[in-house]
Write a protein that holds these residues in place. Structure first.
Motif, PDB file in Angstrom:
ATOM      1  N   LEU A 122       9.600  -2.026   9.181  1.00  0.00           N
ATOM      2  CA  LEU A 122      10.041  -1.647   7.666  1.00  0.00           C
ATOM      3  C   LEU A 122      11.452  -1.744   7.318  1.00  0.00           C
ATOM      4  N   ASP A 160      12.642  -5.658   6.954  1.00  0.00           N
ATOM      5  CA  ASP A 160      11.660  -5.991   5.614  1.00  0.00           C
ATOM      6  C   ASP A 160      12.643  -5.434   4.481  1.00  0.00           C
ATOM      7  N   ARG A 161      12.890  -4.291   4.637  1.00  0.00           N
ATOM      8  CA  ARG A 161      13.926  -3.470   3.499  1.00  0.00           C
ATOM      9  C   ARG A 161      15.158  -4.255   3.534  1.00  0.00           C
ATOM     10  N   ARG A 200      15.353  -7.479   1.856  1.00  0.00           N
ATOM     11  CA  ARG A 200      14.813  -7.469   0.256  1.00  0.00           C
ATOM     12  C   ARG A 200      15.719  -6.858  -0.725  1.00  0.00           C
ATOM     13  N   LEU A 218       3.069   1.426   2.690  1.00  0.00           N
ATOM     14  CA  LEU A 218       4.098   0.651   3.394  1.00  0.00           C
ATOM     15  C   LEU A 218       3.778  -0.274   4.422  1.00  0.00           C
ATOM     16  N   ARG A 255       4.470  -3.997   4.152  1.00  0.00           N
ATOM     17  CA  ARG A 255       5.892  -4.435   4.318  1.00  0.00           C
ATOM     18  C   ARG A 255       6.385  -4.598   5.618  1.00  0.00           C
ATOM     19  N   ALA A 285       5.004  -7.620   7.098  1.00  0.00           N
ATOM     20  CA  ALA A 285       5.984  -8.842   6.594  1.00  0.00           C
ATOM     21  C   ALA A 285       7.083  -8.947   7.457  1.00  0.00           C
ATOM     22  N   GLY A 286       7.921  -7.544   7.791  1.00  0.00           N
ATOM     23  CA  GLY A 286       9.301  -7.605   8.531  1.00  0.00           C
ATOM     24  C   GLY A 286       8.968  -8.013   9.913  1.00  0.00           C
TER      25      GLY A 286
END
Length: 379
Positions: free
Chosen positions: A233, A236-237, A240, A288, A291, A294-295
């Protein structure tokens, strides 16, 4: 020594008599810090299902806390974004990872380790503002990189350990290498923020963020799953988003709400240009999970590992059974017997199976057998 590892944020069988200075490590650093913090009586209190109060004249009480700390290496130019992402994402992960509901035999917060650790440094007093506490969540979103945190540390907090390095402050460990910054590194080591900067001059030097909020246990599988969720998380955060769209006061509120209520927490969450919304922690974490995947994928983690470890989190959320949930139910079912709870916890954790798969505890049956009155069998 015949010891058995017990992975949990707090050991339920600890008692106040265990948390005294006579049980402190003989290393001089701890005695120096204890004296510097002041040994005037400190009142520790945690309210929850049951209340607990204790007086202490030492910071040894924080030795009851056992964290699972992750160090995430960060490039200097990305430090602000990664640190802010860590501050935002810690709360939902803590809510589903909570594993410290039993404090000195009382059922308190789902993650009682958080307030207990902070208060052990004598910071419960009202005159100490949250931003000035040596252990805490922080006071605002980061804007100026790691330098901002270092300057804040020097400006706000007096040194606790009176040690100085030999030579100039900016001397390198080796010719042409990065500066050692011995005093600054020592000073940062006496600030116990939940997401703490670490500067390491070894080799070519690097920066890390020490993620300190997660509890130990219940099993290595649970800890790996928590690590996968939190780091996925954060990465990914940070990739982005430039910063936090949530007022920092709400991010801080989220952190302590997650520690108190665990999976039952309701957390504020950014909703783009709209006002923040409040979501159930379990629903938020389920939303979440893609996400986090993805991270992790962007960091090069193999897909089978991503699916395996985030699958542990998903199963935990679907069953609603975190370590805190299991311990709390078991403690009630066993008549608040701390030792019996610990023994059952050890039996199940030794299998390595994640906590969501542990069987529900069976309540003890109390009472005397009653006969039929005419020589019949009793029940």
């Amino acid at each position: 020594h015949g010891a058995e590892p017990y992975c949990a944020g707090l050991l339920p069988t600890l008692r106040p008599a265990d948390l005294t200075r006579r049980n402190m490590s003989p290393r001089g650093r701890y005695a120096v810090i204890d004296d510097a913090l002041g040994r005037a009586g400190r009142g520790l209190r945690v309210s929850g299902e049951q209340r607990l109060r204790m007086r202490s004249d030492t910071f040894c009480a924080q030795g009851a806390a056992s964290s699972w700390q992750i160090h995430l290496t960060v490039r200097p130019e990305e430090f602000t974004r990664v640190h802010n992402a860590a501050q935002l994402m810690t709360a939902p992960v803590l809510a589903v990872a909570a594993n410290s509901p039993l404090l000195l035999g009382r059922r308190a917060w789902d993650e009682s380790r958080i307030p207990w650790y902070e208060q052990a440094f004598g910071q419960h007093r009202r005159r100490v503002a949250p931003a000035d506490r040596r252990s805490g969540f922080g006071h605002g979103w980061l804007r100026g990189g790691v330098r901002e945190l270092a300057e804040e540390a020097v400006r706000r907090y007096a040194p606790l350990v009176p040690l100085c390095s030999d030579g100039d402050w900016d001397r390198p460990l080796r010719p042409g290498g990065p500066p050692a910054l011995d005093e600054l590194r020592l000073h940062l080591g006496t600030l116990w923020w939940w997401n703490r900067p670490v500067y390491d001059p070894a080799g070519d030097g690097h920066l890390r963020i020490e993620l300190r909020a997660l509890p130990s246990g219940p099993t290595p599988a649970d800890m790996v799953a928590n690590t996968a969720l939190l780091t996925g998380l954060i990465l990914d955060r940070a990739a982005r988003e430039p910063g936090g769209e949530l007022p920092f006061a709400l991010a801080r509120e989220n952190f302590y709400t997650a520690a108190r209520d665990g999976m039952a927490a309701r957390l504020w969450w950014p909703a783009g240009p709209a006002a923040p919304v409040r979501l159930a922690a379990r629903d938020l974490v389920r939303a979440l999970l893609p996400r986090a995947a993805a991270g992790l994928a962007a960091a090069g983690v193999a897909d089978d590992e991503v699916q395996r470890w985030l699958g542990v989190v998903e199963a935990r959320v679907l069953t609603g059974r975190s370590g805190a949930h299991w311990q709390r139910r078991t403690h009630r079912a066993l008549g608040s017997d701390d030792r019996a709870t610990v023994r059952r916890y050890l039996e199940l954790s030794s299998t390595g199976a994640p906590v969501h798969s542990w069987p529900a505890p069976q309540a003890r049956v109390r009472g005397k057998a009653k006969g039929t009155g005419r020589g019949g069998s009793s029940r």
